[in-house]
Structures are given as C-alpha cells and as structure tokens.
Scaffold this active site. Sequence first.
Site, PDB file in Angstrom:
ATOM      1  N   GLU A 111      60.955 -62.058   5.305  1.00  0.00           N
ATOM      2  CA  GLU A 111      61.784 -63.271   5.149  1.00  0.00           C
ATOM      3  C   GLU A 111      61.133 -64.495   5.819  1.00  0.00           C
ATOM      4  O   GLU A 111      61.804 -65.349   6.403  1.00  0.00           O
ATOM      5  CB  GLU A 111      63.229 -63.031   5.591  1.00  0.00           C
ATOM      6  CG  GLU A 111      63.868 -61.943   4.726  1.00  0.00           C
ATOM      7  CD  GLU A 111      65.358 -61.953   4.640  1.00  0.00           C
ATOM      8  OE1 GLU A 111      65.972 -62.996   4.893  1.00  0.00           O
ATOM      9  OE2 GLU A 111      65.925 -60.895   4.316  1.00  0.00           O
ATOM     10  N   GLY A 112      59.814 -64.513   5.752  1.00  0.00           N
ATOM     11  CA  GLY A 112      59.039 -65.610   6.332  1.00  0.00           C
ATOM     12  C   GLY A 112      58.437 -65.177   7.651  1.00  0.00           C
ATOM     13  O   GLY A 112      59.162 -64.901   8.607  1.00  0.00           O
ATOM     14  N   GLN A 139      57.293 -49.277  28.042  1.00  0.00           N
ATOM     15  CA  GLN A 139      56.565 -49.249  29.320  1.00  0.00           C
ATOM     16  C   GLN A 139      57.464 -48.712  30.441  1.00  0.00           C
ATOM     17  O   GLN A 139      57.034 -47.916  31.269  1.00  0.00           O
ATOM     18  CB  GLN A 139      56.076 -50.678  29.647  1.00  0.00           C
ATOM     19  CG  GLN A 139      55.105 -50.754  30.801  1.00  0.00           C
ATOM     20  CD  GLN A 139      53.755 -50.115  30.468  1.00  0.00           C
ATOM     21  OE1 GLN A 139      53.423 -49.891  29.320  1.00  0.00           O
ATOM     22  NE2 GLN A 139      53.000 -49.787  31.506  1.00  0.00           N
ATOM     23  N   GLY A 195      52.902 -64.223  -1.045  1.00  0.00           N
ATOM     24  CA  GLY A 195      53.781 -63.797   0.052  1.00  0.00           C
ATOM     25  C   GLY A 195      54.290 -65.042   0.746  1.00  0.00           C
ATOM     26  O   GLY A 195      55.292 -65.638   0.341  1.00  0.00           O
ATOM     27  N   GLY A 213      57.690 -45.111  30.402  1.00  0.00           N
ATOM     28  CA  GLY A 213      56.439 -44.392  30.676  1.00  0.00           C
ATOM     29  C   GLY A 213      56.106 -43.458  29.526  1.00  0.00           C
ATOM     30  O   GLY A 213      56.344 -43.786  28.350  1.00  0.00           O
ATOM     31  N   GLY A 214      55.623 -42.254  29.851  1.00  0.00           N
ATOM     32  CA  GLY A 214      55.225 -41.290  28.814  1.00  0.00           C
ATOM     33  C   GLY A 214      56.377 -40.953  27.875  1.00  0.00           C
ATOM     34  O   GLY A 214      56.172 -40.726  26.678  1.00  0.00           O
ATOM     35  N   LEU A 266      61.090 -62.121  -4.524  1.00  0.00           N
ATOM     36  CA  LEU A 266      60.274 -63.332  -4.455  1.00  0.00           C
ATOM     37  C   LEU A 266      58.792 -62.957  -4.290  1.00  0.00           C
ATOM     38  O   LEU A 266      57.933 -63.434  -5.017  1.00  0.00           O
ATOM     39  CB  LEU A 266      60.746 -64.210  -3.286  1.00  0.00           C
ATOM     40  CG  LEU A 266      59.932 -65.478  -3.004  1.00  0.00           C
ATOM     41  CD1 LEU A 266      60.032 -66.460  -4.160  1.00  0.00           C
ATOM     42  CD2 LEU A 266      60.433 -66.172  -1.721  1.00  0.00           C
ATOM     43  N   SER A 267      58.492 -62.068  -3.328  1.00  0.00           N
ATOM     44  CA  SER A 267      57.087 -61.761  -2.988  1.00  0.00           C
ATOM     45  C   SER A 267      56.361 -61.077  -4.135  1.00  0.00           C
ATOM     46  O   SER A 267      56.935 -60.277  -4.879  1.00  0.00           O
ATOM     47  CB  SER A 267      57.027 -60.843  -1.766  1.00  0.00           C
ATOM     48  OG  SER A 267      57.622 -61.474  -0.678  1.00  0.00           O
TER      49      SER A 267
END
Length: 384
Positions: free
Chosen positions: A368-369, A341, A136, A344-345, A130-131
């Site tokens: 898809e939207g 988060q 888009g 952490g590292g 479609l796109s």
Amino acid sequence: MDLEFTEEQLMIKQAARDFAITECLPGVIERDEQQRFPKEQIKKLAELGFMGMMVSPEYGGSGMDTVSYVLAMEEISKIDASVSVCMSVNNSLVCWGIEAYGTEEQKQKYLTPLAQGIKDGELYIGAFLLSEPEAGSDATSQHTIAEDMGDHYLLNGTKNWITNGSTASVYLVMAQTHPGEKHRGINTLIVEKNWPGVTVGNKENKLGIRGSDTTSIMFTDVKVPKENRVGEDGFGFKFAMKTLAGGRIGIASQALGIASGAYEMAVEYAKQRKAFGKEIMHHQAIQFKLADMATKIEAARLLCLKAAWEKDQKKDYTISSSMAKVFSSETAMWSAIEAVQIHGGYGFVKEYHVERLMRDAKITQIYEGTSEVQRIVISRALLQ
Ligand code: CAA
C-alpha cells in the site's frame, strides 16, 4: 481531536481483542508455517460485522467510525496480521472505494455482500488490483489494457502481489483505456473472479503474513460490462490514490498492532526470565528498550488515530495517513527486532511468536505504498 474513547469504541476494541485471543491465537503458528488462509477466522470476523466496519448499514455494513476501525485493527494485528490484512483490504480498499464512488446498482450488487463478507453462506470478499509486474511504486505505468468496445471493456493483462487474490470473489481492477493519456486514461473496473478469461496464479511463498493469500491474476479477453466501471471515464488513477489514502490508515494500524503485540510479549517475557540473579526487567538495558518501544508505539498510535479522526471529520487525511503509515511500519519493524533481542535465543524460535511478528512487520513498509512512496506523498504535499 478528543483523546477520550467513547463507550462504543471501547466495546469494539474489547470485542476485537477477545476475538483475536479466542479465534486467532489458536493455530496461528501452524497457519503461518503451512501458509494456510484463515478462512474460518475471516468468516467469524464477518459475522462480527468487521469486514464492512465503516460501510453504512444501508449497504450491509456496521456504520462504525474510522477510529473504531483503528482500534480493532490494532487488537487483531497483535495476534495475527494475516487475518488483519484481509480485513483491511476488504474494508478500506474495496468497500470504501465502492461506497465512495460506485453507482447505486454497484452498491446493491457488490458492496452489500462485500460489507457482510458472506454471500449464500460462503465467504465473499474483495481484492484491489493496482500493482503489476512492472508497475509497483510507479503506479501510473499501467500495462493492463481495458479496451473500450462500446457496451463493454475488453480486459487484458497481469496483476501482481494481490492480497486475497485467490479467495476474493470480486476484484477492483485498475487498467489503461487511453494509453496516450497516461494516468488520466486509467479506469477502475469491478470484475468477478469466475468470469471467463480470469486466471488466478500460484500463491506466493512469502517471508511474512504467510497465512494471507497473495497471488498474481491474469486477464485474457475478459468482457467487463460498462456499468462495472467505477466513476467517470479516466477517474481510475485518482480513485486508486484516494482509496489508498484510507488503506494506509488500515496498514498503519496493522503495523501498530504488530509493534504493540511485540512489546506486550517482550514485557511478559522480561517479567519472568531471570539473568544475573533477577528478572531481566530489573536490568536497565532491558528497561530502556521497553521505554523506547512504548514511546514509539504511543507516537504511532496517536498518528493512526489522528489520521482516522481527520477521515471521520471529512478533513483531508492524505498527509496524516502517509505519516501514520511510514512511522507505524518503521516502529513495527524496529519494535519486533527489539522484542526478539529481549527474548534472546527464545526469540529466534517459533513458539515465542516474536520471530513471526518480526517477519510480518517487514511487509508493512512495502505494501500500500513503500516507506519511500509515503515520503514522496508527504514531502510533495508539504512543499506544494
Ligand atoms: N488524491 C487524488 N489525486 C491524487 C492523489 C491523491 N491522494 N495523489 C496523486 N493524485 C493525482 C495527481 O493530482 C495527478 O493527477 P493530475 O495530473 O490530474 O493532477 C495524478 O494523480 C498523478 O499524480 P503524480 O503526478 O503525483 O504521480 P506520480 O507518478 O508522481 O506518482 C505516487 C505518485 C504517489 C508515487 C503514486 O504512484 C503512488 O502512490 N504509488 C504507490 C502505489 C501503491 O501504493 N501501491 C500499492 C498497491 S495496492 C496494495 O498493496 C494492496 C494490497 O493488496 C495490500
């Protein structure tokens, strides 16, 4: 709506979970790094009957319901969203579209091998085109032309961001036949990849779902027989909208899987990692994050299941699928960031998977939207 799953649905969920752990987990980091399409995984998924889950057995499918599809999509997406997007496009956009609106001949010729995912021992999957470079979200502005030549259409134009672009054998192409009539002039055509005039562009180098195969496709004077048009003349845009309503349940479930995968990894990590003399799960800062993640994920799951249930009950699921998609995809992005988060590292390095889930989550808010398009669909329906 019954919130108790049947034995069959639970078996499908377990089969998908086992498949994800044994077949998708090994090598998932390498496939992501190398942008390698998970061909072996998709072949095995086809053998399990998961590439045409909801297609009737008469056409080579497994005849399962949409609730089972949501359960399977969630489990596979927890581990590898590149596998699940390929599964989702083939199931919801390609197979569903042909089964719902195709002719008997199209179903025999194309749907049956697509639902099995294999033809003559080789992978046989589809893509939804479609796109375009300049169409888009504004999907009615199709520039690809399908000129009516009497017994065939002459197809010219370029499609962008095509999932399964180079691996699919069959394309469902939306193209304009009557330019003055805008969306009412659009047709959907079944096009085979190996026909003269079809060119596959380079694979996109993406932020996430890097194992999945995203390309552009160019058409130059491709002759498409009239019998390959799906539905009546001018039905192509409605076909796309109706098909995407189901596709959005698939992507919502993919997003749900990414969110719950990130959550499960965060819980495991919080149980093991110690800081300030105790496992971090004993710190309220972590507990509240996990509580919020679990709550949002459960809400996303209920929205996905409601949309699936409405589809199975043959009710209108346009609003519920858009609600499921917008909420699940935003939950996926947010939960994956929280999981990073909590790690952490370690969350910032590849061995711990959560950074990949965070990258994979982003596309669920776009394809898809976009989230903005889902809000258009929801608000228009509510205010009608
Ligand atoms: N079912 C049936 N018909 C529908 C419909 C639906 N759900 N939604 C709209 N239509 C019809 C309308 O009734 C209208 O027809 P009539 O004029 O005959 O009544 C026609 O479609 C046009 O509708 P709108 O006037 O609402 O169109 P619009 O230009 O305002 O845009 C839109 C509507 C919702 C923004 C739509 O263009 C849209 O969904 N855009 C996003 C496209 C999209 O999701 N693209 C994803 C690409 S595929 C992909 O990502 C696959 C992949 O590889 C992963």
